[in-house]
Design a protein around this motif. Structure first.
Motif, PDB file in Angstrom:
ATOM      1  N   LEU A   5     -12.245 -24.160 -12.772  1.00  0.00           N
ATOM      2  CA  LEU A   5     -11.497 -22.893 -12.811  1.00  0.00           C
ATOM      3  C   LEU A   5     -11.702 -22.216 -14.161  1.00  0.00           C
ATOM      4  O   LEU A   5     -11.917 -21.003 -14.234  1.00  0.00           O
ATOM      5  CB  LEU A   5     -10.005 -23.175 -12.578  1.00  0.00           C
ATOM      6  CG  LEU A   5      -9.091 -21.976 -12.843  1.00  0.00           C
ATOM      7  CD1 LEU A   5      -9.077 -21.051 -11.646  1.00  0.00           C
ATOM      8  CD2 LEU A   5      -7.682 -22.410 -13.188  1.00  0.00           C
TER       9      LEU A   5
ATOM     10  N   GLY B 237      -8.532 -31.247 -18.463  1.00  0.00           N
ATOM     11  CA  GLY B 237      -8.595 -31.726 -17.082  1.00  0.00           C
ATOM     12  C   GLY B 237      -7.312 -31.553 -16.297  1.00  0.00           C
ATOM     13  O   GLY B 237      -7.175 -32.089 -15.189  1.00  0.00           O
ATOM     14  N   CYS B 238      -6.348 -30.811 -16.872  1.00  0.00           N
ATOM     15  CA  CYS B 238      -5.103 -30.549 -16.122  1.00  0.00           C
ATOM     16  C   CYS B 238      -5.429 -29.695 -14.899  1.00  0.00           C
ATOM     17  O   CYS B 238      -6.389 -28.918 -14.919  1.00  0.00           O
ATOM     18  CB  CYS B 238      -4.126 -29.751 -16.976  1.00  0.00           C
ATOM     19  SG  CYS B 238      -3.282 -30.727 -18.181  1.00  0.00           S
ATOM     20  N   SER B 239      -4.595 -29.822 -13.894  1.00  0.00           N
ATOM     21  CA  SER B 239      -4.778 -28.956 -12.736  1.00  0.00           C
ATOM     22  C   SER B 239      -4.381 -27.535 -13.120  1.00  0.00           C
ATOM     23  O   SER B 239      -3.640 -27.325 -14.090  1.00  0.00           O
ATOM     24  CB  SER B 239      -3.917 -29.430 -11.574  1.00  0.00           C
ATOM     25  OG  SER B 239      -2.572 -29.212 -11.891  1.00  0.00           O
ATOM     26  N   ALA B 240      -4.875 -26.583 -12.362  1.00  0.00           N
ATOM     27  CA  ALA B 240      -4.579 -25.177 -12.658  1.00  0.00           C
ATOM     28  C   ALA B 240      -3.072 -24.937 -12.621  1.00  0.00           C
ATOM     29  O   ALA B 240      -2.526 -24.212 -13.462  1.00  0.00           O
ATOM     30  CB  ALA B 240      -5.289 -24.292 -11.651  1.00  0.00           C
TER      31      ALA B 240
ATOM     32  N   ARG C 168     -13.337 -18.711 -14.783  1.00  0.00           N
ATOM     33  CA  ARG C 168     -12.532 -17.671 -15.419  1.00  0.00           C
ATOM     34  C   ARG C 168     -13.247 -17.077 -16.622  1.00  0.00           C
ATOM     35  O   ARG C 168     -13.328 -15.859 -16.780  1.00  0.00           O
ATOM     36  CB  ARG C 168     -11.198 -18.295 -15.853  1.00  0.00           C
ATOM     37  CG  ARG C 168     -10.280 -17.337 -16.573  1.00  0.00           C
ATOM     38  CD  ARG C 168      -9.028 -18.038 -17.022  1.00  0.00           C
ATOM     39  NE  ARG C 168      -8.125 -18.329 -15.923  1.00  0.00           N
ATOM     40  CZ  ARG C 168      -7.030 -19.068 -16.051  1.00  0.00           C
ATOM     41  NH1 ARG C 168      -6.730 -19.602 -17.211  1.00  0.00           N
ATOM     42  NH2 ARG C 168      -6.241 -19.285 -15.021  1.00  0.00           N
TER      43      ARG C 168
ATOM     44  N   GLN D 226     -19.424 -28.952 -21.942  1.00  0.00           N
ATOM     45  CA  GLN D 226     -18.590 -27.876 -21.382  1.00  0.00           C
ATOM     46  C   GLN D 226     -19.004 -26.524 -21.963  1.00  0.00           C
ATOM     47  O   GLN D 226     -19.033 -25.517 -21.254  1.00  0.00           O
ATOM     48  CB  GLN D 226     -17.108 -28.156 -21.679  1.00  0.00           C
ATOM     49  CG  GLN D 226     -16.545 -29.292 -20.849  1.00  0.00           C
ATOM     50  CD  GLN D 226     -15.173 -29.726 -21.316  1.00  0.00           C
ATOM     51  OE1 GLN D 226     -14.837 -29.613 -22.481  1.00  0.00           O
ATOM     52  NE2 GLN D 226     -14.374 -30.242 -20.396  1.00  0.00           N
TER      53      GLN D 226
ATOM     54  N   MET E 271     -10.946 -29.941 -11.213  1.00  0.00           N
ATOM     55  CA  MET E 271     -10.770 -28.585 -10.682  1.00  0.00           C
ATOM     56  C   MET E 271     -10.406 -27.586 -11.784  1.00  0.00           C
ATOM     57  O   MET E 271     -10.860 -26.456 -11.782  1.00  0.00           O
ATOM     58  CB  MET E 271      -9.658 -28.585  -9.614  1.00  0.00           C
ATOM     59  CG  MET E 271     -10.113 -29.002  -8.235  1.00  0.00           C
ATOM     60  SD  MET E 271     -11.507 -28.044  -7.626  1.00  0.00           S
ATOM     61  CE  MET E 271     -10.697 -26.501  -7.195  1.00  0.00           C
ATOM     62  N   GLY E 272      -9.560 -28.090 -12.707  1.00  0.00           N
ATOM     63  CA  GLY E 272      -9.112 -27.219 -13.794  1.00  0.00           C
ATOM     64  C   GLY E 272     -10.279 -26.717 -14.628  1.00  0.00           C
ATOM     65  O   GLY E 272     -10.328 -25.550 -15.012  1.00  0.00           O
ATOM     66  N   ARG E 273     -11.232 -27.639 -14.880  1.00  0.00           N
ATOM     67  CA  ARG E 273     -12.380 -27.255 -15.719  1.00  0.00           C
ATOM     68  C   ARG E 273     -13.266 -26.249 -14.994  1.00  0.00           C
ATOM     69  O   ARG E 273     -13.788 -25.310 -15.611  1.00  0.00           O
ATOM     70  CB  ARG E 273     -13.187 -28.499 -16.080  1.00  0.00           C
ATOM     71  CG  ARG E 273     -12.448 -29.354 -17.100  1.00  0.00           C
ATOM     72  CD  ARG E 273     -13.226 -30.582 -17.478  1.00  0.00           C
ATOM     73  NE  ARG E 273     -12.383 -31.446 -18.270  1.00  0.00           N
ATOM     74  CZ  ARG E 273     -12.266 -32.757 -18.074  1.00  0.00           C
ATOM     75  NH1 ARG E 273     -12.942 -33.348 -17.112  1.00  0.00           N
ATOM     76  NH2 ARG E 273     -11.476 -33.467 -18.835  1.00  0.00           N
TER      77      ARG E 273
END
Lengths: 593, 248
Positions: free
Chosen positions: A5, B120-123, A9, A305, A1-3
């Motif tokens: 986001l 890969g950390c969460s937001a 962004r 990426q 999810m972070g990637r």
């Protein structure tokens, strides 16, 4: 999810940081996709509208029209009511061929006698007012639109005045101006419109000068087998002309014969211009993008990426443009697919094939313009990328030696053109595409304008008018896009060459010479582009024209080329002047060799 | 040397970097051996073009050597694929550059979050870490500012926070004070001092003798080779208080 986001962004922030570039990308691709979608929407669109209209008006499968008049016609048509394969009929209805006066025009008209309560087959849909009643006349919508007649107006038919009580649409007759349906496979030269009167009113108008003909509407057991039914009478000698619903549908679509090629070819030209503009924008941003890539690599982004970050923005914009183009086409198509307004155009659905084709075009444009720079940026070594190492221009030693003998502006212009030869080719292609459209438009205007001759009055030619309007709109879009491209290309060239131009100024070149050099760098490729566009434009027009084609005058063509070159010079002047007047010291101190 | 080599988090064995060919061949780095133990703050000094930045790039996997080996935490990195190198940089190395190299369209906090999100950390985790680090570098109140709205020193502190966000094994700093005025240099050195005290391994390439003087060990380079390798004694290593002269 972070990637995800992160990618989202970076994409959104970049768009927000460069809104003009994002807007231009969006606009250019939307123009191309909308035009292509409209062009493809023309395929079978009239047929679809005719089918909708036929369903809504209980249209006949076959219309049988007597070639004789009077009682003989009724006798001829009578056996058809119970012919094998016929499961229903309405009529025969009386038909009169006469003149109609309305709003200062005197035109040919077909008067059809109708029941005040229409039968089971052929129930014209009243779109305004009411259905026919004694002493009142209903005008077919396409005919009413051409005449400018509205409910409440009075029209004169065969010297008798009638109030217009309604406007209606039918599928039992071809759309205006082919209401006469003079014969299967022909008869379209006798332009006329359709009106309805009650049978008694119609009969009252007949006489020796205006014999009464008849039309019989037939419903077949198998509506798809109309041709077999008609063929069974082909060898017979009965004086009847048959019109199948399929034939009427095909004839109605003839009105779009000029529109569709203009839209489809226009979409390819617009697509090409979009590619030219977007490719230049992307190339202009290459140095910044490369730096961005270096930064991302340094903090641990993988090549995948990085590719995702670089491509997502353009793919997202391309898909957005695709959606906007499809919506524009969906909204605009009804206005184009029924120029006569003689059909019920409630909706024009875009087919799956159209959606796929248009989406492919949008993605192809995005890929063509961005994939190369993205891959190059992703492959650039991190250290070089961080050092803002822009793509080096190409060196042409022969050209450099040749240009040394030329006046300074021409020397600068030639060398600037030679730095990015592929861009020069794209620019020339863009100018050629624009001149092609302008030439086609001029060739169109060089043709004798022929309206519909409806007897005493000539009304505007729907097919030609729509073709002209669409050609004009596509040309205006191409010219606008080309103008934006010229400004973008000039500015990008000036930005990329700012260091070289600053050095040229330290060596004695004046701002005026630098400015002229930048303009010439755009004019040099524009010249062959403009010259190429003239024969291509005439050739394209000739390919799609019917009958003999009048060639536009040589002066017009000369003005076409010279006008284009003047426009290029004018459009390049402002960005070139701004770029040429930036302080040399500021440029040189800001650049790291 | 063997003891150091065994405990070294970062090691180079005979590492070389050549540019060009034939007559125009340049040896930017010439068969260097180096071992950086965990927790050491190492400064590399030398004139422009001596190869110190190239050495830093080789040690950080930004460039591949033309000869020799580079090891990080027991892993040989010079033979790794681009993808593996990217992952390694993300997890184990933090870079601080002279030109800051912040993404100008991202806020200070978003710049710090960047490597964490790539990893890969969460937001939420990335946001929390960025907040902690910005607080640590004294920029919590500037978290929403874009880089152009920050001073040079503040930008470099953001870059340091970004370098720290994935808790790397080693921080490689290339002229971290090169674009800073005296006061901003002091701010950055204060941060490095804190990191050193916390046991962070640091390798700093610098022109500034006063910055180098804060290190545990100083290597001098010339023409791609080491010409001096000095372990600075506690008394020789300048503490932040001694650097007050920077403000002159």
């Amino acid at each position: 999810m972070g990637r995800i986001l992160l990618i989202r962004r970076l994409v959104l922030k970049d768009m927000r940081r460069h809104p003009a570039e994002a807007a231009m990308f969006l606009l250019a691709i939307t123009a191309a996709t909308a035009t292509l979608a409209l062009g493809l929407a023309m395929n079978g669109a009239t047929n679809n509208l005719y089918r909708q209209t036929r369903a809504a008006t209980a249209g006949p499968d076959v219309v049988a029209m007597s070639a004789e008049s009077g009682q003989a016609a009724l006798t001829t048509l009578a056996p058809l009511k119970h012919a094998p394969g016929v499961v229903g009929h309405s009529g025969p209805y009386p038909l009169l061929y006469t003149m109609l006066k309305a709003g200062g025009s005197t035109v040919r008209a077909v008067v059809k006698g109708a029941d005040t309560a229409p039968g089971p087959i052929d129930q014209p849909r009243v779109t305004t007012g009411s259905w026919v009643r004694l002493g009142g006349i209903v005008v077919e919508r396409g005919f009413a639109t051409a005449l400018g007649v509205r409910v409440g107006d009075r029209v004169t038919v065969a010297d008798r005045s009638f109030p217009v009580v309604g406007i209606a649409v039918t599928s039992a007759t071809m759309v205006y101006p082919w209401a006469e349906m003079g014969g299967q496979g022909d008869g379209t030269d006798d332009y006329s419109g359709l009106v309805w009167l009650t049978q008694s009113n119609a009969q009252a108008l007949s006489g020796p000068q205006r014999p009464m003909f008849y039309a019989l509407n037939l419903k077949l057991a198998d509506p798809a087998a109309t041709q077999a039914f008609v063929d069974s009478y082909r060898t017979s000698t009965i004086p009847v002309n048959f019109f199948t619903w399929q034939f009427i549908a095909v004839q109605d679509a003839v009105l779009l014969n000029d529109t569709q090629p203009v839209l489809v070819i226009g979409s390819w030209l617009l697509g090409f211009l979009a590619v030219v503009g977007v490719a230049t924008l992307v190339a202009g941003r290459a140095a910044k993008q490369t730096h961005r890539v270096g930064l991302l690599k340094a903090v641990g982004a993988t090549p995948g990426q990085i590719a995702a970050v670089l491509l997502t923005e353009y793919v997202a914009l391309a898909l957005l443009a695709d959606g906007l183009g499809l919506i524009a086409a969906w909204l605009g198509a009804p206005a184009l697919v029924d120029p006569s307004a003689g059909l019920l155009s409630t909706s024009t659905a875009l087919t799956r094939g159209t959606v796929i084709s248009v989406t492919c075009l949008a993605l192809a444009m995005a890929a063509f313009t961005t994939l190369g720079p993205a891959v190059r940026a992703a492959r650039t070594a991190t250290v070089h990328a961080l050092a803002d190492a822009a793509r080096r221009p190409q060196q042409r030693t022969g050209l450099t030696a040749l240009s040394a003998r030329l006046p300074t502006p021409l020397l600068l212009g030639l060398r600037l053109t030679a730095r990015r030869p592929f861009r020069a080719i794209l620019h020339a292609g863009g100018i050629a595409a624009t001149v092609t459209a302008i030439t086609a438009l001029l060739t169109y205007y060089a043709q004798p304008q022929q309206g519909y001759d409806l007897g005493s009055s000539t009304l505007s030619n729907l097919r030609a008018d729509q073709g002209r309007h669409v050609l004009l709109a596509v040309t205006v879009a191409l010219v606008a896009l080309a103008a934006v491209n010229i400004i973008v290309i000039t500015w990008t060239t000036a930005q990329e060459a700012r260091r070289s131009l600053a050095i040229a100024r330290t060596l004695g070149a004046t701002p005026g010479q630098v400015s002229a050099g930048l303009s010439l760098a755009q004019l040099l490729p524009a010249l062959p582009g403009a010259i190429t566009g003239v024969p291509v434009g005439i050739g394209l027009y000739w390919t799609f024209s019917v009958g003999t084609m009048a060639k536009p005058s040589t002066w017009w063509m000369l003005a076409d080329v010279l006008g284009t070159l003047l426009a290029v010079a004018a459009l390049t002047a402002v960005p070139a002047r701004i770029a040429a007047r930036r302080p040399v010291a500021q440029i040189l101190s800001a650049e790291t060799p | 040397m063997n003891d150091i080599g065994n405990t070294a988090v970062l090691r180079a064995c005979g590492v070389s970097k050549e540019h060009g060919q034939g007559q125009s061949l340049v040896r930017a780095v010439d068969e260097l051996d180096l071992a950086v133990p965990t927790g050491e703050m190492l400064a590399v000094m030398g004139p422009s073009g001596c190869g110190k930045s190239t050495l830093l790039h080789l040690l950080g996997g930004l460039e591949r050597p033309t000869g020799g080996e580079v090891w990080l935490a027991g892993q040989r990195i010079d033979t790794m694929s681009e993808r593996a190198l990217a992952r390694l940089r993300r997890r184990s190395i933090g870079f601080v550059f002279q030109a800051f190299h912040l993404m100008e369209e991202l806020s200070a906090a978003e710049n710090v979050e960047l490597p964490a999100l790539l990893a890969g950390c969460s937001a939420r985790t990335a946001k929390r870490r960025a907040h902690e680090l910005l607080e640590r570098v004294g920029l919590a109140d500037r978290a929403r500012h874009l880089p152009p709205e920050l001073s040079g020193g503040q930008r470099q502190r953001v870059a340091i926070a970004r370098a720290l966000v994935n808790e790397p094994l080693v921080i490689l700093a290339d002229e971290p004070s090169g674009n800073l005025d005296t006061a901003a240099t002091l701010e950055v050195l204060r941060l490095f001092e804190e990191l050193r005290s916390a046991g962070q391994t640091l390798l700093i390439v610098t022109h500034d003798e006063r910055v180098a003087a804060t290190a545990d060990r100083l290597i001098s380079m010339r023409d791609g080779t080491f010409v001096d390798d000095t372990r600075l004694s506690d008394s020789a290593t300048m503490r932040l208080g001694d650097l007050i002269g920077l403000e002159d």
